[in-house]
Design a protein around this motif. Structure first.
Motif, PDB file in Angstrom:
ATOM      1  N   LYS A 274      -1.596  11.166  37.972  1.00  3.84           N
ATOM      2  CA  LYS A 274      -1.234  11.489  36.595  1.00  3.84           C
ATOM      3  C   LYS A 274      -0.487  10.337  35.946  1.00  3.84           C
ATOM      4  CE  LYS A 274       1.491  14.738  33.828  1.00  3.84           C
ATOM      5  NZ  LYS A 274       2.442  15.873  33.876  1.00  3.84           N
ATOM      6  N   GLU A 275      -0.974   9.907  34.783  1.00  4.52           N
ATOM      7  CA  GLU A 275      -0.304   8.851  34.034  1.00  4.52           C
ATOM      8  C   GLU A 275       0.713   9.453  33.064  1.00  4.52           C
ATOM      9  OE1 GLU A 275      -3.393   6.538  32.183  1.00  4.52           O
ATOM     10  OE2 GLU A 275      -3.255   5.023  33.759  1.00  4.52           O
ATOM     11  N   ILE A 276       1.873   8.824  32.997  1.00  2.38           N
ATOM     12  CA  ILE A 276       2.930   9.270  32.092  1.00  2.38           C
ATOM     13  C   ILE A 276       3.070   8.216  30.998  1.00  2.38           C
ATOM     14  CG2 ILE A 276       5.389   9.814  31.880  1.00  2.38           C
ATOM     15  CD1 ILE A 276       5.270  10.484  34.938  1.00  2.38           C
ATOM     16  N   VAL A 277       2.912   8.628  29.747  1.00  3.31           N
ATOM     17  CA  VAL A 277       3.024   7.702  28.614  1.00  3.31           C
ATOM     18  C   VAL A 277       4.499   7.362  28.395  1.00  3.31           C
ATOM     19  CG1 VAL A 277       2.607   7.368  26.146  1.00  3.31           C
ATOM     20  CG2 VAL A 277       0.949   8.620  27.550  1.00  3.31           C
ATOM     21  N   LEU A 278       4.774   6.079  28.233  1.00  2.00           N
ATOM     22  CA  LEU A 278       6.155   5.606  28.114  1.00  2.00           C
ATOM     23  C   LEU A 278       6.497   5.174  26.699  1.00  2.00           C
ATOM     24  CD1 LEU A 278       6.434   3.368  31.308  1.00  2.00           C
ATOM     25  CD2 LEU A 278       7.377   5.666  31.008  1.00  2.00           C
TER      26      LEU A 278
ATOM     27  N   GLU B 243       0.798  -1.730  29.357  1.00  7.78           N
ATOM     28  CA  GLU B 243       0.054  -0.497  29.131  1.00  7.78           C
ATOM     29  C   GLU B 243       0.920   0.647  28.619  1.00  7.78           C
ATOM     30  OE1 GLU B 243      -1.889   0.366  32.781  1.00  7.78           O
ATOM     31  OE2 GLU B 243      -3.162  -1.439  32.730  1.00  7.78           O
ATOM     32  N   ARG B 244       2.248   0.487  28.793  1.00  7.37           N
ATOM     33  CA  ARG B 244       3.176   1.545  28.394  1.00  7.37           C
ATOM     34  C   ARG B 244       2.836   2.878  29.062  1.00  7.37           C
ATOM     35  NH1 ARG B 244       7.877  -0.465  26.289  1.00  7.37           N
ATOM     36  NH2 ARG B 244       7.364  -2.452  25.334  1.00  7.37           N
ATOM     37  N   LYS B 245       2.416   2.793  30.318  1.00  6.00           N
ATOM     38  CA  LYS B 245       2.120   3.971  31.122  1.00  6.00           C
ATOM     39  C   LYS B 245       2.617   3.736  32.534  1.00  6.00           C
ATOM     40  CE  LYS B 245      -2.109   5.178  28.576  1.00  6.00           C
ATOM     41  NZ  LYS B 245      -3.587   5.324  28.669  1.00  6.00           N
TER      42      LYS B 245
ATOM     43  N   HIS C 166       7.453 -13.825  28.500  1.00  5.85           N
ATOM     44  CA  HIS C 166       7.191 -13.732  27.066  1.00  5.85           C
ATOM     45  C   HIS C 166       7.151 -12.281  26.590  1.00  5.85           C
ATOM     46  CE1 HIS C 166       6.794 -17.973  26.490  1.00  5.85           C
ATOM     47  NE2 HIS C 166       5.840 -18.077  27.401  1.00  5.85           N
ATOM     48  N   ARG C 167       6.811 -11.352  27.477  1.00  4.03           N
ATOM     49  CA  ARG C 167       6.902  -9.932  27.135  1.00  4.03           C
ATOM     50  C   ARG C 167       8.361  -9.523  26.889  1.00  4.03           C
ATOM     51  NH1 ARG C 167       2.661  -6.696  25.431  1.00  4.03           N
ATOM     52  NH2 ARG C 167       0.755  -7.511  26.368  1.00  4.03           N
ATOM     53  N   PHE C 168       9.248 -10.064  27.696  1.00  8.01           N
ATOM     54  CA  PHE C 168      10.665  -9.737  27.582  1.00  8.01           C
ATOM     55  C   PHE C 168      11.345 -10.495  26.440  1.00  8.01           C
ATOM     56  CE2 PHE C 168      10.948  -8.735  32.398  1.00  8.01           C
ATOM     57  CZ  PHE C 168      10.524  -7.443  32.174  1.00  8.01           C
ATOM     58  N   ASN C 169      10.894 -11.704  26.179  1.00  6.73           N
ATOM     59  CA  ASN C 169      11.637 -12.623  25.311  1.00  6.73           C
ATOM     60  C   ASN C 169      11.264 -12.479  23.832  1.00  6.73           C
ATOM     61  OD1 ASN C 169      13.543 -14.648  24.844  1.00  6.73           O
ATOM     62  ND2 ASN C 169      11.969 -16.242  24.852  1.00  6.73           N
TER      63      ASN C 169
ATOM     64  N   LEU D  84       5.270  -4.735  37.242  1.00  8.04           N
ATOM     65  CA  LEU D  84       6.130  -4.511  36.085  1.00  8.04           C
ATOM     66  C   LEU D  84       5.416  -4.929  34.804  1.00  8.04           C
ATOM     67  CD1 LEU D  84       8.962  -3.583  35.289  1.00  8.04           C
ATOM     68  CD2 LEU D  84       9.765  -5.913  35.645  1.00  8.04           C
ATOM     69  N   LEU D  85       4.707  -6.062  34.858  1.00 11.45           N
ATOM     70  CA  LEU D  85       3.957  -6.531  33.695  1.00 11.45           C
ATOM     71  C   LEU D  85       2.902  -5.513  33.266  1.00 11.45           C
ATOM     72  CD1 LEU D  85       3.134  -8.768  31.660  1.00 11.45           C
ATOM     73  CD2 LEU D  85       1.602  -9.649  33.444  1.00 11.45           C
TER      74      LEU D  85
END
Length: 464
Positions: free
Chosen positions: A277-281, A267-269, A308-311, A261-262
């Motif tokens: 295939k990578e999907i951009v998020l 990477e937002r992918k 810390h990514r979430f908070n 998940l991290l």
């Protein structure tokens, strides 16, 4: 015509703001000190106070606290010469509608003031506690479905203001609070107030995920990616692309899934299992938990980097017992919804049921109250819900109810101390009933402060 009080020790700024707002249809008064501001508020009602943070005799935070305590129907916007997100969050949590940094831009000021006035109108006039979109001008962007209810308590109004503060941003949000406090409804309200409102809101219950299912649920898979993959599945990240992904009970995820998940969040992918295939998020993430993730980090059960990514922003949802003034507002809203569902026309609750609702501790919070009202509506044949329609554990366990205390009073010796306590009890109950258990109003009528009222309620077993 809405009435605005400007508090700024720079005369030129006060004069310019006054002229600008007057041209835009507001009645405006300007003062230069905190003392003069409080004096004005004691003599005249103002819909909104526009207050500079730094004044000669005090600061905006102190003014804000005094207004919240003594003039709750007046909104507050703070103006400051520097940008500080921590200060902004602190001021919003204390009850400010918004926080504007200098230099001041006319369009920004007018939009912020219009929005604050609209929200304050909702808070002051809302009785049904269900708010919908009013127009398409973006002046009022608050949208909610019937699962989100604005209460009358300070805790509820502060919750609304935090939602309104963070909603327009792309911040990730952690929602904390006891089970049943309405975290998914708050997440949806944030989404519906954001620029993403026309894109998907996807909710995912992490508490029910096994390690084997988590990967395919989050990221999806291609047909034939593994034994049993008979078709292509789109994962929740991909489903929420452009919108908001709400992860409930995120603390239950395994450490291995947290790592995956991290990586996706950073990477937002995303790649479906079995695909190259990578999907951009472009996904906003809101997570919820009823456990302390800081303790989970300390115990090695939750990744610190993921936390810390979430908070980027956090909201703690108050328990129902901490929102006592809201209980009957919530109950009436749930009754209206149940009436519509069951095609009934029940008008309300008996005094005994109200007393029971207001004194029960509601361990299941808002969810429990909604289920109780829905069940009682089904069981009720008349126009008013009676005590017999409530679950046994609620009608008998309401240990602090008015009925129970009345019985206790009858068993006490009739000495002077108990007679005085009885008189105090009667006065408190009478006023509380008159103001629909709004403790702030009750304290003012009884000419005591809220703390004294709580102490007296506790002394006669009425503390909620």
């Amino acid at each position: 015509m809405k009435n605005i009080l400007i508090v700024d020790d720079e005369l030129n700024i006060g004069l310019l703001l006054s002229k600008f707002l007057t041209k835009n249809g507001y009645k405006v008064k300007t003062v230069t000190t905190g003392v003069k501001a409080i004096d004005c508020l004691s003599k005249e009602f103002f819909d909104l106070v526009l207050c500079d943070y730094r004044l000669e005799d005090t600061d905006g935070k102190e003014i804000l606290i005094k207004i919240r305590e003594n003039y709750p129907k007046t909104g507050v916007i703070i103006i400051t010469g520097y940008s500080d997100i921590k200060l902004a969050v602190e001021l919003i949590k204390l009850g400010a509608h918004d926080y504007i940094t200098k230099p001041l831009y006319p369009d920004e000021i007018l939009n912020t003031i219009n929005k604050a006035i609209e929200i304050q109108n909702v808070l002051n006039d809302n009785h049904t506690s269900v708010v919908h979109q009013k127009d398409n001008t973006n002046n009022l962007v608050y949208i909610a479905d019937n699962n989100f209810i604005i209460g009358e308590s300070i805790a509820s109004k502060d919750l609304l203001k935090q939602i309104m503060l963070v909603a327009p941003t792309n911040y990730s949000v952690i929602l904390t609070g006891e089970s049943g406090t309405g975290k998914e409804s708050v997440a949806k309200a944030i989404h519906l107030n954001s620029p993403r409102k026309d894109h998907p809101f996807v909710a995912m219950d992490c508490g029910s995920l096994t390690k084997e299912l988590a990967g395919t649920e989050f990221f999806g898979h291609e047909k034939g990616a593994f034994t049993g993959a008979m078709y292509t599945k789109i994962g929740h990240f991909e489903l929420a692309n452009g919108g908001t992904l709400f992860l409930d009970e995120v603390g239950n995820l395994s450490y291995e899934i947290q790592a995956a998940l991290l990586r996706t969040v950073q990477e937002r992918k995303v790649k479906r299992l079995g695909s190259t295939k990578e999907i951009v998020l472009d996904v906003r993430i809101i997570v919820a938990t009823n456990e302390n993730l800081v303790i989970a980090m300390q115990n090695g059960r939750f990744r610190e980097d993921l936390y810390h990514r979430f908070n980027e922003f956090s909201i703690n949802l108050p328990s129902l017992s901490a929102r006592g003034e809201d209980i009957m507002v919530f109950a009436m809203t749930f009754l209206n919804l149940a009436n519509a569902e069951l095609n009934k026309n029940i008008q309300g609750f008996s005094k005994e049921v109200e007393a029971c609702f207001l004194t029960y501790n509601w361990p299941g919070n808002v969810r429990e109250l909604k289920n109780v009202v829905r069940r009682a509506t089904l069981l009720t044949e008349g126009q008013v819900i009676q005590l017999k329609a409530l679950p046994l554990e609620i009608s008998t366990y309401a240990k602090k109810s008015v009925l129970d205390f009345s019985e206790q009073r009858q068993q006490k010796p009739r000495d002077l101390k108990n007679t005085a306590m009885d008189a105090e009890y009667e006065a408190i109950i009478k006023v509380l009933q008159e103001v629909n258990y709004n403790k702030t109003k009750a304290a003012k009528i009884l000419n005591i402060d809220r703390k004294t009222l709580y102490n007296k309620m506790k002394a006669v077993n009425l503390d909620t």
